[in-house]
Design a protein around this motif. Structure first.
Motif, PDB file in Angstrom:
ATOM      1  N   ARG A 133       0.858  -1.182   0.000  1.00 22.59           N
ATOM      2  CA  ARG A 133       0.000   0.000   0.000  1.00 22.59           C
ATOM      3  C   ARG A 133       0.887   1.223   0.000  1.00 22.59           C
ATOM      4  O   ARG A 133       1.908   1.264   0.692  1.00 22.59           O
ATOM      5  CB  ARG A 133      -0.889  -0.021   1.255  1.00 22.59           C
ATOM      6  CG  ARG A 133      -1.872   1.136   1.353  1.00 22.59           C
ATOM      7  CD  ARG A 133      -2.926   0.833   2.430  1.00 22.59           C
ATOM      8  NE  ARG A 133      -2.344   0.603   3.733  1.00 22.59           N
ATOM      9  CZ  ARG A 133      -2.126   1.541   4.652  1.00 22.59           C
ATOM     10  NH1 ARG A 133      -2.429   2.812   4.372  1.00 22.59           N
ATOM     11  NH2 ARG A 133      -1.620   1.251   5.830  1.00 22.59           N
ATOM     12  N   LEU A 134       0.530   2.215  -0.804  1.00 29.20           N
ATOM     13  CA  LEU A 134       1.321   3.430  -0.888  1.00 29.20           C
ATOM     14  C   LEU A 134       0.877   4.432   0.179  1.00 29.20           C
ATOM     15  O   LEU A 134      -0.313   4.570   0.454  1.00 29.20           O
ATOM     16  CB  LEU A 134       1.181   4.072  -2.267  1.00 29.20           C
ATOM     17  CG  LEU A 134       1.679   3.228  -3.450  1.00 29.20           C
ATOM     18  CD1 LEU A 134       1.448   3.973  -4.749  1.00 29.20           C
ATOM     19  CD2 LEU A 134       3.143   2.884  -3.298  1.00 29.20           C
ATOM     20  N   SER A 135       1.854   5.135   0.766  1.00 27.78           N
ATOM     21  CA  SER A 135       1.514   6.205   1.699  1.00 27.78           C
ATOM     22  C   SER A 135       0.832   7.324   0.925  1.00 27.78           C
ATOM     23  O   SER A 135       0.873   7.376  -0.298  1.00 27.78           O
ATOM     24  CB  SER A 135       2.780   6.718   2.398  1.00 27.78           C
ATOM     25  OG  SER A 135       3.662   7.307   1.465  1.00 27.78           O
ATOM     26  N   GLY A 136       0.243   8.230   1.635  1.00 26.70           N
ATOM     27  CA  GLY A 136      -0.536   9.274   0.965  1.00 26.70           C
ATOM     28  C   GLY A 136      -2.008   8.901   0.994  1.00 26.70           C
ATOM     29  O   GLY A 136      -2.362   7.721   1.142  1.00 26.70           O
ATOM     30  N   HIS A 137      -2.853   9.891   0.837  1.00 30.03           N
ATOM     31  CA  HIS A 137      -4.281   9.660   1.058  1.00 30.03           C
ATOM     32  C   HIS A 137      -5.126   9.740  -0.198  1.00 30.03           C
ATOM     33  O   HIS A 137      -6.343   9.577  -0.130  1.00 30.03           O
ATOM     34  CB  HIS A 137      -4.805  10.692   2.068  1.00 30.03           C
ATOM     35  CG  HIS A 137      -4.074  10.648   3.379  1.00 30.03           C
ATOM     36  ND1 HIS A 137      -4.191   9.590   4.257  1.00 30.03           N
ATOM     37  CD2 HIS A 137      -3.192  11.520   3.953  1.00 30.03           C
ATOM     38  CE1 HIS A 137      -3.427   9.821   5.319  1.00 30.03           C
ATOM     39  NE2 HIS A 137      -2.814  10.981   5.157  1.00 30.03           N
ATOM     40  N   SER A 138      -4.510   9.955  -1.350  1.00 27.97           N
ATOM     41  CA  SER A 138      -5.310  10.104  -2.564  1.00 27.97           C
ATOM     42  C   SER A 138      -5.835   8.758  -3.031  1.00 27.97           C
ATOM     43  O   SER A 138      -5.212   7.707  -2.825  1.00 27.97           O
ATOM     44  CB  SER A 138      -4.496  10.765  -3.673  1.00 27.97           C
ATOM     45  OG  SER A 138      -3.552   9.859  -4.203  1.00 27.97           O
ATOM     46  N   LEU A 139      -6.975   8.801  -3.669  1.00 24.04           N
ATOM     47  CA  LEU A 139      -7.592   7.589  -4.204  1.00 24.04           C
ATOM     48  C   LEU A 139      -6.697   6.942  -5.249  1.00 24.04           C
ATOM     49  O   LEU A 139      -6.615   5.711  -5.334  1.00 24.04           O
ATOM     50  CB  LEU A 139      -8.957   7.926  -4.803  1.00 24.04           C
ATOM     51  CG  LEU A 139      -9.750   6.755  -5.407  1.00 24.04           C
ATOM     52  CD1 LEU A 139     -10.042   5.693  -4.361  1.00 24.04           C
ATOM     53  CD2 LEU A 139     -11.040   7.274  -6.043  1.00 24.04           C
ATOM     54  N   SER A 140      -5.998   7.748  -6.043  1.00 25.43           N
ATOM     55  CA  SER A 140      -5.141   7.197  -7.094  1.00 25.43           C
ATOM     56  C   SER A 140      -3.996   6.377  -6.501  1.00 25.43           C
ATOM     57  O   SER A 140      -3.652   5.308  -7.024  1.00 25.43           O
ATOM     58  CB  SER A 140      -4.601   8.317  -7.980  1.00 25.43           C
ATOM     59  OG  SER A 140      -3.860   9.254  -7.222  1.00 25.43           O
ATOM     60  N   LEU A 141      -3.410   6.834  -5.404  1.00 25.81           N
ATOM     61  CA  LEU A 141      -2.332   6.081  -4.768  1.00 25.81           C
ATOM     62  C   LEU A 141      -2.844   4.776  -4.182  1.00 25.81           C
ATOM     63  O   LEU A 141      -2.173   3.738  -4.258  1.00 25.81           O
ATOM     64  CB  LEU A 141      -1.673   6.933  -3.683  1.00 25.81           C
ATOM     65  CG  LEU A 141      -0.850   8.123  -4.176  1.00 25.81           C
ATOM     66  CD1 LEU A 141      -0.417   8.995  -3.013  1.00 25.81           C
ATOM     67  CD2 LEU A 141       0.364   7.652  -4.964  1.00 25.81           C
ATOM     68  N   ARG A 142      -4.030   4.814  -3.599  1.00 28.23           N
ATOM     69  CA  ARG A 142      -4.627   3.587  -3.070  1.00 28.23           C
ATOM     70  C   ARG A 142      -4.883   2.583  -4.196  1.00 28.23           C
ATOM     71  O   ARG A 142      -4.635   1.387  -4.073  1.00 28.23           O
ATOM     72  CB  ARG A 142      -5.929   3.913  -2.341  1.00 28.23           C
ATOM     73  CG  ARG A 142      -6.517   2.737  -1.568  1.00 28.23           C
ATOM     74  CD  ARG A 142      -7.725   3.188  -0.787  1.00 28.23           C
ATOM     75  NE  ARG A 142      -7.378   4.202   0.187  1.00 28.23           N
ATOM     76  CZ  ARG A 142      -6.943   3.930   1.411  1.00 28.23           C
ATOM     77  NH1 ARG A 142      -6.791   2.684   1.796  1.00 28.23           N
ATOM     78  NH2 ARG A 142      -6.652   4.911   2.247  1.00 28.23           N
ATOM     79  N   LEU A 143      -5.353   3.100  -5.336  1.00 32.82           N
ATOM     80  CA  LEU A 143      -5.633   2.248  -6.488  1.00 32.82           C
ATOM     81  C   LEU A 143      -4.352   1.630  -7.037  1.00 32.82           C
ATOM     82  O   LEU A 143      -4.323   0.443  -7.392  1.00 32.82           O
ATOM     83  CB  LEU A 143      -6.339   3.062  -7.569  1.00 32.82           C
ATOM     84  CG  LEU A 143      -6.661   2.344  -8.882  1.00 32.82           C
ATOM     85  CD1 LEU A 143      -7.594   1.173  -8.631  1.00 32.82           C
ATOM     86  CD2 LEU A 143      -7.284   3.317  -9.880  1.00 32.82           C
ATOM     87  N   ILE A 144      -3.278   2.416  -7.085  1.00 41.65           N
ATOM     88  CA  ILE A 144      -2.016   1.900  -7.600  1.00 41.65           C
ATOM     89  C   ILE A 144      -1.498   0.765  -6.720  1.00 41.65           C
ATOM     90  O   ILE A 144      -1.024  -0.263  -7.218  1.00 41.65           O
ATOM     91  CB  ILE A 144      -0.979   3.034  -7.699  1.00 41.65           C
ATOM     92  CG1 ILE A 144      -1.371   3.987  -8.831  1.00 41.65           C
ATOM     93  CG2 ILE A 144       0.422   2.476  -7.945  1.00 41.65           C
ATOM     94  CD1 ILE A 144      -0.608   5.290  -8.807  1.00 41.65           C
ATOM     95  N   GLY A 145      -1.580   0.924  -5.406  1.00 41.08           N
ATOM     96  CA  GLY A 145      -1.166  -0.150  -4.514  1.00 41.08           C
ATOM     97  C   GLY A 145      -1.951  -1.419  -4.746  1.00 41.08           C
ATOM     98  O   GLY A 145      -1.388  -2.527  -4.765  1.00 41.08           O
ATOM     99  N   MET A 146      -3.248  -1.299  -4.954  1.00 38.36           N
ATOM    100  CA  MET A 146      -4.081  -2.462  -5.234  1.00 38.36           C
ATOM    101  C   MET A 146      -3.688  -3.106  -6.553  1.00 38.36           C
ATOM    102  O   MET A 146      -3.636  -4.340  -6.672  1.00 38.36           O
ATOM    103  CB  MET A 146      -5.550  -2.046  -5.260  1.00 38.36           C
ATOM    104  CG  MET A 146      -6.099  -1.597  -3.923  1.00 38.36           C
ATOM    105  SD  MET A 146      -7.761  -0.865  -4.039  1.00 38.36           S
ATOM    106  CE  MET A 146      -8.686  -2.261  -4.664  1.00 38.36           C
ATOM    107  N   MET A 147      -3.368  -2.294  -7.556  1.00 38.29           N
ATOM    108  CA  MET A 147      -2.963  -2.817  -8.859  1.00 38.29           C
ATOM    109  C   MET A 147      -1.634  -3.555  -8.774  1.00 38.29           C
ATOM    110  O   MET A 147      -1.459  -4.618  -9.387  1.00 38.29           O
ATOM    111  CB  MET A 147      -2.871  -1.669  -9.869  1.00 38.29           C
ATOM    112  CG  MET A 147      -4.206  -1.063 -10.252  1.00 38.29           C
ATOM    113  SD  MET A 147      -4.033   0.505 -11.162  1.00 38.29           S
ATOM    114  CE  MET A 147      -3.057  -0.006 -12.568  1.00 38.29           C
ATOM    115  N   ILE A 148      -0.682  -3.002  -8.019  1.00 36.32           N
ATOM    116  CA  ILE A 148       0.610  -3.664  -7.849  1.00 36.32           C
ATOM    117  C   ILE A 148       0.424  -5.036  -7.197  1.00 36.32           C
ATOM    118  O   ILE A 148       0.992  -6.047  -7.630  1.00 36.32           O
ATOM    119  CB  ILE A 148       1.551  -2.789  -7.010  1.00 36.32           C
ATOM    120  CG1 ILE A 148       1.945  -1.533  -7.778  1.00 36.32           C
ATOM    121  CG2 ILE A 148       2.804  -3.572  -6.596  1.00 36.32           C
ATOM    122  CD1 ILE A 148       2.692  -0.509  -6.944  1.00 36.32           C
TER     123      ILE A 148
END
Length: 230
Positions: free
Chosen positions: A113-128
């Motif tokens: 999971r990526l730090s930061g609170h944006s939806l895009s960062l959360r989505l990227i962590g899920m994709m990885i």
């Protein structure tokens, strides 16, 4: 019985992030795990900060593959856990790892999971994490762990400046699919935020595709660090 674990942390100029990780791992160390920090020529206080919180602090020429191989060479654990210095780890993740190690897997990794609170960062962590589960290939941010005997038999990480995690994963998955663990590790989103979230995603996809097509890791590393185009 849980096998002995050596945690290997490559670091360079991580004086801000590394103490947080070492604090996360303090209980694991108290329980008998070995912590090894391998400094790759830091210009800040990274190495000094690591000394009271680690069992060994080594110096190495820079490069994650070289630093991780240097740590593995002196490790005494039955398993090696490679953790980037800008990672944060929950007690739940550590407990999950210990339970899985008791089963003696060949290798594995965590969701991320990526730090930061944006939806895009959360989505990227899920994709990885999803991509890794589907392909059986792990990135270094996912905390790769591997039986030391198997790691040594494969010759460790290839001494390349980028994609060393992908290269090792491809060799390991020929022997076994990775164990995919949760809860996720938290990794810094600083690169995504500094260079732009989707711009960084596109860059990483392009670099991976180029690597799979046979591009030199040295050329890819220059591109990753903002060097000349491929």
């Amino acid at each position: 019985m849980i096998p002995r674990l050596s945690v290997i942390i490559p670091a360079r100029d991580e004086a801000q992030a590394l103490p947080l990780l070492l604090a996360n791992l303090a209980g694991l160390r108290a329980g008998g795990a070995e912590l090894i920090v391998v400094d790759g020529g830091s210009r800040d206080a990274t190495a000094a900060l690591a000394v009271p919180c680690a069992d060994q602090v080594l110096e190495s020429s820079p490069g994650r593959a070289r630093q991780m191989n240097a740590g593995a060479a002196v490790a005494r654990g039955d398993y090696l856990w490679f953790v980037h210095a800008d990672t944060q780890i929950s007690a739940e993740s550590i407990q999950c790892l210990l339970e899985v190690l008791a089963e003696r897997p060949l290798w594995g990794r965590f969701d991320v999971r990526l730090s930061g609170h944006s939806l895009s960062l959360r989505l990227i962590g899920m994709m990885i994490s999803l991509r890794s589960r589907l392909t059986g290939v792990a990135s270094g941010d996912q905390g790769i762990f591997v039986a030391r005997a198997s790691f040594e038999a494969l010759g460790g990480y290839a001494d390349i400046p980028l994609m060393e995690d992908i290269e090792l994963s491809r060799r390991l998955k020929k022997k076994a699919r990775p164990r995919c663990l949760r809860p996720a590790l938290l990794t810094s989103s600083r690169r995504w935020e500094r260079h732009g979230v989707w711009r960084t995603v596109l860059l990483m996809w392009r670099l991976r595709l180029a690597y799979y097509c046979g591009a030199s890791p040295a050329r890819l590393a220059r591109q990753y660090r903002g060097g000349p185009p491929l």
